[in-house]
Design a protein around this motif. Structure first.
Motif, mmCIF file in Angstrom:
data_model
loop_
_atom_site.group_PDB
_atom_site.id
_atom_site.type_symbol
_atom_site.label_atom_id
_atom_site.label_comp_id
_atom_site.label_asym_id
_atom_site.label_seq_id
_atom_site.Cartn_x
_atom_site.Cartn_y
_atom_site.Cartn_z
ATOM 1 N N LYS A 1 0.932 -1.315 0.050
ATOM 2 C CA LYS A 1 0.025 -0.090 -0.165
ATOM 3 C C LYS A 1 0.868 1.362 0.142
ATOM 4 N N ASN A 2 1.962 1.395 0.685
ATOM 5 C CA ASN A 2 2.701 2.296 0.704
ATOM 6 C C ASN A 2 3.241 2.721 -0.530
ATOM 7 N N GLU A 3 3.586 1.790 -1.358
ATOM 8 C CA GLU A 3 4.140 1.943 -2.863
ATOM 9 C C GLU A 3 2.860 2.683 -3.714
ATOM 10 N N VAL A 4 1.882 2.058 -3.507
ATOM 11 C CA VAL A 4 0.769 2.606 -4.654
ATOM 12 C C VAL A 4 0.492 3.847 -3.859
ATOM 13 N N ALA A 5 0.640 4.153 -2.762
ATOM 14 C CA ALA A 5 0.128 5.600 -2.476
ATOM 15 C C ALA A 5 1.456 6.467 -2.889
ATOM 16 N N LEU B 1 1.287 3.403 -12.723
ATOM 17 C CA LEU B 1 0.044 2.794 -12.046
ATOM 18 C C LEU B 1 -0.843 1.719 -12.595
ATOM 19 N N CYS B 2 -0.714 1.815 -13.869
ATOM 20 C CA CYS B 2 -1.411 0.725 -14.729
ATOM 21 C C CYS B 2 -0.862 -0.723 -14.151
ATOM 22 N N VAL B 3 0.575 -0.938 -14.515
ATOM 23 C CA VAL B 3 1.175 -1.933 -13.943
ATOM 24 C C VAL B 3 1.138 -2.431 -12.620
ATOM 25 N N LEU B 4 1.308 -1.543 -11.553
ATOM 26 C CA LEU B 4 0.807 -1.647 -10.265
ATOM 27 C C LEU B 4 -0.534 -2.389 -10.103
ATOM 28 N N MET B 5 -1.582 -1.601 -10.720
ATOM 29 C CA MET B 5 -2.899 -2.151 -10.352
ATOM 30 C C MET B 5 -3.584 -3.078 -11.423
ATOM 31 N N GLY B 6 -2.778 -3.471 -12.403
ATOM 32 C CA GLY B 6 -3.154 -4.304 -13.176
ATOM 33 C C GLY B 6 -4.469 -3.854 -14.251
ATOM 34 N N LYS B 7 -4.393 -2.590 -14.407
ATOM 35 C CA LYS B 7 -5.451 -1.987 -15.305
ATOM 36 C C LYS B 7 -4.865 -1.508 -16.822
ATOM 37 N N ARG B 8 -5.708 -1.481 -17.712
ATOM 38 C CA ARG B 8 -5.195 -0.943 -19.077
ATOM 39 C C ARG B 8 -5.249 0.399 -19.266
ATOM 40 N N CYS B 9 -5.856 1.195 -18.224
ATOM 41 C CA CYS B 9 -5.696 2.960 -18.575
ATOM 42 C C CYS B 9 -5.478 3.424 -17.422
ATOM 43 N N ALA B 10 -4.973 4.793 -17.261
ATOM 44 C CA ALA B 10 -4.598 5.398 -16.272
ATOM 45 C C ALA B 10 -5.681 5.721 -15.465
ATOM 46 N N ARG B 11 -6.870 6.071 -16.058
ATOM 47 C CA ARG B 11 -8.010 6.537 -15.444
ATOM 48 C C ARG B 11 -8.527 5.340 -14.405
ATOM 49 N N GLU B 12 -8.523 3.935 -14.909
ATOM 50 C CA GLU B 12 -8.885 2.877 -14.355
ATOM 51 C C GLU B 12 -7.921 2.579 -13.016
ATOM 52 N N ALA B 13 -6.573 2.786 -13.448
ATOM 53 C CA ALA B 13 -5.639 2.508 -12.480
ATOM 54 C C ALA B 13 -5.461 3.385 -11.314
ATOM 55 N N ARG C 1 -9.427 3.149 -4.635
ATOM 56 C CA ARG C 1 -10.100 2.054 -3.830
ATOM 57 C C ARG C 1 -9.254 1.327 -2.968
ATOM 58 N N TYR C 2 -8.138 0.855 -3.333
ATOM 59 C CA TYR C 2 -7.240 -0.269 -2.566
ATOM 60 C C TYR C 2 -6.858 0.631 -1.331
ATOM 61 N N LEU C 3 -6.284 1.585 -1.435
ATOM 62 C CA LEU C 3 -5.858 2.369 -0.455
ATOM 63 C C LEU C 3 -6.918 2.788 0.831
ATOM 64 N N GLN C 4 -8.206 2.774 0.418
ATOM 65 C CA GLN C 4 -9.224 3.256 1.225
ATOM 66 C C GLN C 4 -9.821 1.844 1.778
ATOM 67 N N THR C 5 -9.472 0.808 1.210
ATOM 68 C CA THR C 5 -10.211 -0.396 1.849
ATOM 69 C C THR C 5 -9.336 -1.448 2.410
ATOM 70 N N THR C 6 -10.091 -2.478 3.208
ATOM 71 C CA THR C 6 -9.120 -3.631 3.765
ATOM 72 C C THR C 6 -8.961 -4.446 2.421
ATOM 73 N N GLU D 1 -13.957 -7.201 -3.882
ATOM 74 C CA GLU D 1 -14.567 -6.185 -4.906
ATOM 75 C C GLU D 1 -13.783 -6.600 -6.374
ATOM 76 N N GLN D 2 -12.599 -6.894 -6.412
ATOM 77 C CA GLN D 2 -12.182 -6.880 -7.749
ATOM 78 C C GLN D 2 -12.526 -8.521 -8.596
ATOM 79 N N THR D 3 -12.729 -9.532 -7.595
ATOM 80 C CA THR D 3 -13.079 -10.548 -8.152
ATOM 81 C C THR D 3 -14.591 -10.721 -8.169
#
Length: 98
Positions: free
Chosen positions: A6-10, A43-55, A61-66, A73-75
């Motif tokens: 989470k600290n890297e995502v932040a 961010l796309c690579v870290l979060m596994g998303k195809r575009c920056a907006r989704e990432a 969401r990842y930083l705000q939830t457990t 939520e993802q699955t």
């Protein structure tokens, strides 16, 4: 599913937002745009998303939830749906033929 710390995502989300502000303040600055696009790609690579907006949305969401809530939520699964389904009985039979 592997998730980044989470600290890297932040940190990467802050970097993205910083370059977004710089790029919006000077849209003709090609270096600022390049840094902004690079931070979006990271961010796309870290979060596994195809575009920056989704990432960005996924990172927020990842930083705000457990972790369990985010994974659910993802699955799109609930505890019930993760249970092992009851399939047909095994094909193996005992020596007595039962």
């Amino acid at each position: 599913m592997l998730l980044p710390a989470k600290n890297e995502v932040a940190r990467q989300l802050r970097r993205y937002r910083m370059w977004e502000r710089v790029m919006l303040a000077a849209p003709a600055d090609r270096a600022a745009r390049d840094h902004f696009e690079d931070s979006g790609y990271t961010l796309c690579v870290l979060m596994g998303k195809r575009c920056a907006r989704e990432a960005v949305a996924a990172a927020e969401r990842y930083l705000q939830t457990t972790l369990p809530a985010y994974l659910q939520e993802q699955t799109g699964q609930t505890r019930k749906s993760r249970a092992v389904p009851h399939g047909p009985p095994s094909e193996r039979r005992s020596a007595a033929g039962w």
